[in-house]
Structure formats: C-alpha cells, structure tokens
Write an enzyme that holds these catalytic residues in place. Sequence first.
Site, PDB file in Angstrom:
ATOM      1  N   LYS A 137      18.882 -11.411 -35.922  1.00 48.33           N
ATOM      2  CA  LYS A 137      17.837 -11.480 -36.956  1.00 48.33           C
ATOM      3  C   LYS A 137      17.394 -10.066 -37.296  1.00 48.33           C
ATOM      4  CE  LYS A 137      13.038 -12.952 -37.649  1.00 48.33           C
ATOM      5  NZ  LYS A 137      11.846 -13.555 -37.005  1.00 48.33           N
ATOM      6  N   ASP A 179       8.229  -8.121 -41.676  1.00 45.95           N
ATOM      7  CA  ASP A 179       7.869  -9.510 -41.947  1.00 45.95           C
ATOM      8  C   ASP A 179       6.363  -9.615 -42.145  1.00 45.95           C
ATOM      9  OD1 ASP A 179       7.687 -12.234 -42.191  1.00 45.95           O
ATOM     10  OD2 ASP A 179       7.844 -12.622 -40.036  1.00 45.95           O
ATOM     11  N   LYS A 183       0.608 -13.120 -42.512  1.00 47.83           N
ATOM     12  CA  LYS A 183       0.190 -12.914 -41.128  1.00 47.83           C
ATOM     13  C   LYS A 183      -1.185 -12.253 -41.068  1.00 47.83           C
ATOM     14  CE  LYS A 183       4.857 -12.260 -39.234  1.00 47.83           C
ATOM     15  NZ  LYS A 183       4.828 -13.313 -38.204  1.00 47.83           N
ATOM     16  N   ASP A 233      10.639  -6.961 -36.072  1.00 44.48           N
ATOM     17  CA  ASP A 233      11.253  -8.267 -36.304  1.00 44.48           C
ATOM     18  C   ASP A 233      12.755  -8.158 -36.571  1.00 44.48           C
ATOM     19  OD1 ASP A 233      10.719 -10.949 -36.152  1.00 44.48           O
ATOM     20  OD2 ASP A 233      10.212 -11.195 -38.267  1.00 44.48           O
ATOM     21  N   ASP A 245       6.275 -18.094 -43.166  1.00 44.32           N
ATOM     22  CA  ASP A 245       6.362 -17.204 -42.002  1.00 44.32           C
ATOM     23  C   ASP A 245       7.359 -17.725 -40.970  1.00 44.32           C
ATOM     24  OD1 ASP A 245       5.758 -14.930 -40.550  1.00 44.32           O
ATOM     25  OD2 ASP A 245       4.082 -15.863 -39.477  1.00 44.32           O
ATOM     26  N   GLU A 303      10.538 -17.693 -41.396  1.00 44.76           N
ATOM     27  CA  GLU A 303      11.606 -17.211 -42.271  1.00 44.76           C
ATOM     28  C   GLU A 303      12.869 -16.808 -41.535  1.00 44.76           C
ATOM     29  OE1 GLU A 303      10.859 -13.832 -40.252  1.00 44.76           O
ATOM     30  OE2 GLU A 303       9.320 -15.180 -41.005  1.00 44.76           O
ATOM     31  N   ARG A 361      14.583 -18.190 -39.235  1.00 43.88           N
ATOM     32  CA  ARG A 361      15.559 -19.280 -39.101  1.00 43.88           C
ATOM     33  C   ARG A 361      16.292 -19.533 -40.424  1.00 43.88           C
ATOM     34  NH1 ARG A 361      10.798 -23.082 -37.221  1.00 43.88           N
ATOM     35  NH2 ARG A 361      10.175 -20.994 -36.507  1.00 43.88           N
TER      36      ARG A 361
END
Length: 499
Positions: free
Chosen positions: A267, A272, A279, A290, A349, A351, A353
């Site tokens: 990933k 993010d 967030k 991230d 959030d 995201e 996946r």
Amino acid sequence: MNFFIKSCFLDKEKTDCIVVSVFELSELSDSAIYLDKCSNGHITSLIKLGDIQGKIGDTLMLYKVPKILSKRILLVGCGKKDEINIIRFKKILKNTIHAIKKKSIKNIVYSFSNINIDNIYWMIRRMVLSLKESLYETIKINNTNIKNTNIHSITLNIIKKNDLFIAKTALKHALAIDHAITSTKNLSNLPPNICNPLYLSYKAQELSKKYENNIVVEIIDIKKMKELGMNAYIAVGNGSKNKPFMSVIKYSGNNIVNKKIIAFVGKGLTFDSGGISIKPALHMHEMKYDMCGAAAVYGTLIMAAELQLPLTVIGILSGCENMVGSHSFRPGDVLTTMSGQTVEILNTDAEGRLVLCDSLTYLERFSPDIVIDVATLTGACVTALGESVSGLFSNNEELSNQLLHASQETDDKIWSLPLFSEYHKELNSDIADFSNIGRGKAGAITAACFLSKFTKKYNWAHLDIAGTAWKSGKKSGATGRPVELLCQFLLNQSNYIYN
C-alpha cells in the site's frame, strides 16, 4: 562504515577499542579472561574496585591496558549468562554504541564469547543488524545533517576458525537486509511533498538501472489504469493533483531453485487525508507513513537483488494520494473494481483496500503462487494488537505458518487472525456486491475479508502493519518493519541452510 569478520589474537589487535562481555557477579567471558591473562590480571584488579557489576546497562571503558595493543577495552555488562535472550542481546549492543559513538573511536573489535542465544549465523546477523539500527539517524531536510558517529569499521572476532565461513555468510545477509531496512526507512520518512506517487515510480525505476540484469520495471499510469478498469484505485486518487502511479517491479534471479512466483503488494498512500471522510487534524501529519507498505516491498526487492536470490519475485508499489477535492470520490458512490465486483463506499478513509483490491486483481496476469500484501491498513489492528505486533491474515495455512516461522526467526512479531464467514457478512450492501467497511466491529478482520474477495486465484497473506510501521513521539520515524521478516521469508524460499 565497514564490517569485517576474522579470527584474531585480541592482545595483538591495533585498534581503537575492543569490546568484551562481563556477566553478573563480575564473571568474565572467555574473551575478557584472555585479555586479563595477557595483562597480568589488570582487568580483574579494576573490576574489584566495583565500577562494573556486570548487569545489563553497565559499561566500563579501560584505557592503556598493559600488554594490550588496543587503545581501549570496553567491558559491557550482560546480566546473568543463562538469562540472555534476543531482546536483552539487542539492548546490550545498543549500550555499547551509546558508550562509544560520541568518542573519537574509529575502529572497533567486538569479541562476544559465552553468549549462546543462537548458532553463529544468527549471532553474527543479529549483531550486525542491531549495531546498524543503533547507528541509524533519520535524514533531515534542513541541510544540517551531522555525522552521528566517528566509527569507520567494526570487526567481529570469531573464536572458532571453523565458524568463519558461516559468519561471513551471515555478514553478507545482514548487510543486504540492513540495506533493505535503511532504504525502507529513508523512503518512508520523506515528507509527502517530496514522496508522492510519481516519486515512488522514480525510485522503482532506479532499481531497474542499478540491477539491470535482474530487475525490470513497468509503470502503470492513470491512462493505463483506465484501460485496465482499475476504477477503485483511480477513485481514491481523484481528489489529488498528484495522480496515481502503480510501479511493477519484476525480479528474476539466476539459477532459480524455487519455481514458484512470489509477489508482494505494498500500500503506497503517500498521504492520506481521509478524503471527504476526513481524518482528525491532530495526527494527520503522520499520514505520510501510509506508504510504509510500499516502502517495505521496495526494500525487500533490494535485498533480493543484492543477494541475487535464485527466485522470481514481483513487487507492486501501489502509489496514490487520498485528498479532498471537487473530484474526490464520495460516501455513497458505487465503484466497479478491475475484477468486475462492485463496492459501495461508506467511508472514503477506508481507501487502502480500494487501491489494493485492483492491485491484487492485476497480479493475476502473472499467475503467482504466493501473494503477500503489506499495508498500514486499519487503526483497528492497532487497537487489537498494539504497536509491537502486526496482524496476519491468510487463505492458506502453509503460507501462514511460513510467515509465522520467519517472524519467530527474526523477532518481528506477527499474530494470526481469522477470516471466518461471519465477518464477511459485515460487508453486506443493499446496492453493491459489498461495502468498503463493516459496521464498526472487528475492523482489521473485515478489512482483510474485503481483500480476500480479490485473492481467489492464488495463495495469499495480508500483513496489517498499521501499529508497527512507524513510531510516534520524541523519536518518531519509520521502523522498517516488516522488512527483515519478508527478507527471511525469501531466504527460506531460497533454501539457504544455516549451520
């Protein structure tokens, strides 16, 4: 800084410092006894003064020891001889660096005898990696980087000459793994205005130039993603001016011994914000981390190339940025993934996946035997396992056990969690095949269940490293985990034998 392996007479070594171990009750190790005899009991006489008890954390620097050519001898407390484990051993090594690195010591000889935590291979490998970790400094962007140590070389003294070959193999592996870990940390620690998806693609392409005989890189840009139908991946990046790039790194070793195709997916959310489901501001700056999963895959491929592992390994860096903008995807959207399955977006959030699911589908074209994705995926995993243990999920028991074995070997802790059918029901949707989040419970598991829907054609494992990839606070920064674990997994697949 250079590392060397040799078998030497300690009293004849012209060096700046020799490091030897001392145990509780002032018990000397064999190396310390040898130096004590050479100096006519000088070390024993100083120990009797009570300046070192041999406890973990104790150090005593000796200068101008009679009949010893080294300028200094550092006595290091190791506690009780029969209670030394991996964690304590790392602490002991860290104490030696703390005692040495601020002094004008350039060359060091370590001679740790009577420490039996493992065979000589693991002893040397743990020493090198622990010493390297203790000396690591985060690269600063303010042009004021100061060299944190004067150390130029470290020599590891091997007591038994028969162990020299194995020790040299361990050193070779350790240096390659350290290169992987350091590269991962350096990439992960970069600010997001420098390390964006395009930058990740540049780093991948650098590997194809450095290891041109073994590595080929293909960059999938947004135009190609649209042609492939990677709509979930694209949607995540729609709110950012930094467009997504997926870097596909293909490593082919020489004289391949294992015909399996092994693939890693990382990933790579270089920042993010959470998107429209934004967030909290307090710790949002840490969302540059991230992309630690992609950085870990990048580092692992470096190790494979450095050691010329006889394997075929594919690494995907799923670079993307999740920002708020007029083109951002929304809660309520329904996306058609590359696999053809549809996903209802309940939270933007969740995201990672979405980026990973299309990456996992893309991998099918290579017919991989093993796929391992690495992702800072869920805060729920941190809640469940804390900041010391990564979550493991898999659709194959043998693969799961292989990763658990590598975890035990490297002391990079992971814990297996279930993918029971009851958890899949949490993702039910009224208007799509499933939603991108569950109903709030078992979040790490439901996230893994989501990914599992895209991994039906190969053996797959998912490592959730949200709690272990970086540290917050005063000494914040990327940890480089789980790179050593992944490297060990590849070494085991390569059929290396450690005596």
